[in-house]
Design a protein around this motif. Structure first.
Motif, PDB file in Angstrom:
ATOM      1  N   UNK A  48      26.378  19.369  56.819  1.00 10.50           N
ATOM      2  CA  UNK A  48      25.140  18.829  57.393  1.00 10.50           C
ATOM      3  C   UNK A  48      25.079  19.100  58.895  1.00 10.50           C
ATOM      4  N   UNK A  49      26.211  18.928  59.582  1.00  7.50           N
ATOM      5  CA  UNK A  49      26.254  19.176  61.024  1.00  7.50           C
ATOM      6  C   UNK A  49      25.970  20.648  61.326  1.00  7.50           C
ATOM      7  N   UNK A  50      26.597  21.539  60.562  1.00  3.70           N
ATOM      8  CA  UNK A  50      26.385  22.968  60.783  1.00  3.70           C
ATOM      9  C   UNK A  50      24.940  23.363  60.480  1.00  3.70           C
ATOM     10  N   UNK A  51      24.372  22.802  59.431  1.00  5.51           N
ATOM     11  CA  UNK A  51      22.978  23.083  59.085  1.00  5.51           C
ATOM     12  C   UNK A  51      22.057  22.625  60.218  1.00  5.51           C
ATOM     13  N   UNK A  52      22.335  21.458  60.773  1.00  5.53           N
ATOM     14  CA  UNK A  52      21.567  20.937  61.908  1.00  5.53           C
ATOM     15  C   UNK A  52      21.669  21.883  63.112  1.00  5.53           C
ATOM     16  N   UNK A  53      22.836  22.530  63.253  1.00  5.91           N
ATOM     17  CA  UNK A  53      23.051  23.473  64.350  1.00  5.91           C
ATOM     18  C   UNK A  53      22.476  24.859  64.052  1.00  5.91           C
ATOM     19  N   UNK A  54      21.817  25.025  62.897  1.00  2.00           N
ATOM     20  CA  UNK A  54      21.161  26.287  62.583  1.00  2.00           C
ATOM     21  C   UNK A  54      21.907  27.203  61.640  1.00  2.00           C
ATOM     22  N   UNK A  55      23.071  26.788  61.171  1.00  4.82           N
ATOM     23  CA  UNK A  55      23.823  27.595  60.216  1.00  4.82           C
ATOM     24  C   UNK A  55      23.183  27.500  58.834  1.00  4.82           C
ATOM     25  N   UNK A  56      23.389  28.528  58.028  1.00  3.96           N
ATOM     26  CA  UNK A  56      23.112  28.480  56.595  1.00  3.96           C
ATOM     27  C   UNK A  56      24.472  28.534  55.915  1.00  3.96           C
ATOM     28  N   UNK A  57      24.928  27.406  55.412  1.00  3.56           N
ATOM     29  CA  UNK A  57      26.249  27.320  54.789  1.00  3.56           C
ATOM     30  C   UNK A  57      26.133  27.750  53.335  1.00  3.56           C
ATOM     31  N   UNK A  58      26.935  28.749  52.951  1.00  6.81           N
ATOM     32  CA  UNK A  58      26.915  29.228  51.568  1.00  6.81           C
ATOM     33  C   UNK A  58      28.080  28.681  50.748  1.00  6.81           C
ATOM     34  N   UNK A  59      29.193  28.348  51.425  1.00  2.00           N
ATOM     35  CA  UNK A  59      30.363  27.828  50.712  1.00  2.00           C
ATOM     36  C   UNK A  59      31.258  27.107  51.709  1.00  2.00           C
ATOM     37  N   UNK A  60      31.870  26.025  51.250  1.00  3.57           N
ATOM     38  CA  UNK A  60      32.849  25.307  52.062  1.00  3.57           C
ATOM     39  C   UNK A  60      33.962  24.822  51.152  1.00  3.57           C
ATOM     40  N   UNK A  61      35.202  24.965  51.609  1.00  2.00           N
ATOM     41  CA  UNK A  61      36.346  24.553  50.802  1.00  2.00           C
ATOM     42  C   UNK A  61      37.516  24.239  51.715  1.00  2.00           C
ATOM     43  N   UNK A  62      38.560  23.680  51.144  1.00  2.00           N
ATOM     44  CA  UNK A  62      39.803  23.414  51.875  1.00  2.00           C
ATOM     45  C   UNK A  62      40.683  24.646  51.776  1.00  2.00           C
ATOM     46  N   UNK A  63      41.210  25.088  52.926  1.00  2.00           N
ATOM     47  CA  UNK A  63      42.123  26.223  52.958  1.00  2.00           C
ATOM     48  C   UNK A  63      43.079  26.037  54.126  1.00  2.00           C
ATOM     49  N   UNK A  64      44.361  26.053  53.857  1.00  2.00           N
ATOM     50  CA  UNK A  64      45.361  25.912  54.909  1.00  2.00           C
ATOM     51  C   UNK A  64      45.323  24.555  55.594  1.00  2.00           C
ATOM     52  N   UNK A  65      44.816  23.543  54.896  1.00  2.00           N
ATOM     53  CA  UNK A  65      44.704  22.215  55.483  1.00  2.00           C
ATOM     54  C   UNK A  65      43.510  22.062  56.403  1.00  2.00           C
ATOM     55  N   UNK A  66      42.645  23.075  56.419  1.00  2.00           N
ATOM     56  CA  UNK A  66      41.425  23.065  57.231  1.00  2.00           C
ATOM     57  C   UNK A  66      40.218  23.166  56.300  1.00  2.00           C
ATOM     58  N   UNK A  67      39.032  22.981  56.859  1.00  2.00           N
ATOM     59  CA  UNK A  67      37.817  23.298  56.120  1.00  2.00           C
ATOM     60  C   UNK A  67      37.454  24.743  56.443  1.00  2.00           C
ATOM     61  N   UNK A  68      37.340  25.550  55.407  1.00  2.00           N
ATOM     62  CA  UNK A  68      36.919  26.939  55.543  1.00  2.00           C
ATOM     63  C   UNK A  68      35.462  27.011  55.117  1.00  2.00           C
ATOM     64  N   UNK A  69      34.626  27.591  55.971  1.00  2.00           N
ATOM     65  CA  UNK A  69      33.190  27.652  55.709  1.00  2.00           C
ATOM     66  C   UNK A  69      32.741  29.102  55.759  1.00  2.00           C
ATOM     67  N   UNK A  70      31.959  29.479  54.760  1.00  2.00           N
ATOM     68  CA  UNK A  70      31.291  30.776  54.755  1.00  2.00           C
ATOM     69  C   UNK A  70      29.816  30.508  54.981  1.00  2.00           C
ATOM     70  N   UNK A  71      29.210  31.267  55.874  1.00  2.00           N
ATOM     71  CA  UNK A  71      27.801  31.026  56.136  1.00  2.00           C
ATOM     72  C   UNK A  71      27.200  32.073  57.044  1.00  2.00           C
ATOM     73  N   UNK A  72      25.983  31.766  57.477  1.00  2.00           N
ATOM     74  CA  UNK A  72      25.218  32.657  58.343  1.00  2.00           C
ATOM     75  C   UNK A  72      24.883  31.877  59.612  1.00  2.00           C
ATOM     76  N   UNK A  73      25.221  32.464  60.761  1.00  2.00           N
ATOM     77  CA  UNK A  73      24.927  31.844  62.044  1.00  2.00           C
ATOM     78  C   UNK A  73      23.426  31.900  62.325  1.00  2.00           C
TER      79      UNK A  73
END
Length: 106
Positions: A48-73
């Motif tokens: 939601x925060x990234x979308x508010x900042x103008x991103x188009x988030x296509x996928x988000x998951x846990x990877x390496x203990x972090x949140x990994x996000x795929x999207x369009x800036x």
């Protein structure tokens, strides 16, 4: 016939070796020491925060203990990014193998 069986067996062994090596390479460009997941913020809040900042988030998951996000800036660039799951701090952003941002220490 024997050489055909040996060739087939070698092919299966080679395929198995490749399939076991791939996951190790694909995981965790960044590692987070974020503690137990019970203390993490919800990934939906990050999206939601990234979308508010103008991103188009296509996928988000846990990877390496972090949140990994795929999207369009907002600029239209497709990226892969890593965020700390407690603070949502941006740690790493890359586009097609080109590192656009990497926080010091990560």
């Amino acid at each position: 016939m024997r050489s055909l069986i040996l060739a087939a067996a070698f092919g299966l062994v080679s395929a198995a070796a490749l399939s076991t090596a791939t996951p190790a390479e694909a995981t965790g460009k960044v590692k987070c020491q974020a503690g137990p997941q019970s203390g993490w913020k919800n990934v939906e809040a990050l999206k939601a925060q990234l979308t508010k900042d103008g991103w188009k988030v296509t996928k988000a998951k846990v990877d390496g203990g972090c949140y990994e996000v795929y999207g369009v800036l907002p600029t239209g660039e497709k990226v892969e990014a890593y965020f700390h799951p407690v603070s949502f701090e941006k740690l790493y952003v890359a586009q097609r193998g080109k590192v656009l941002f990497r926080k010091s220490g990560y």
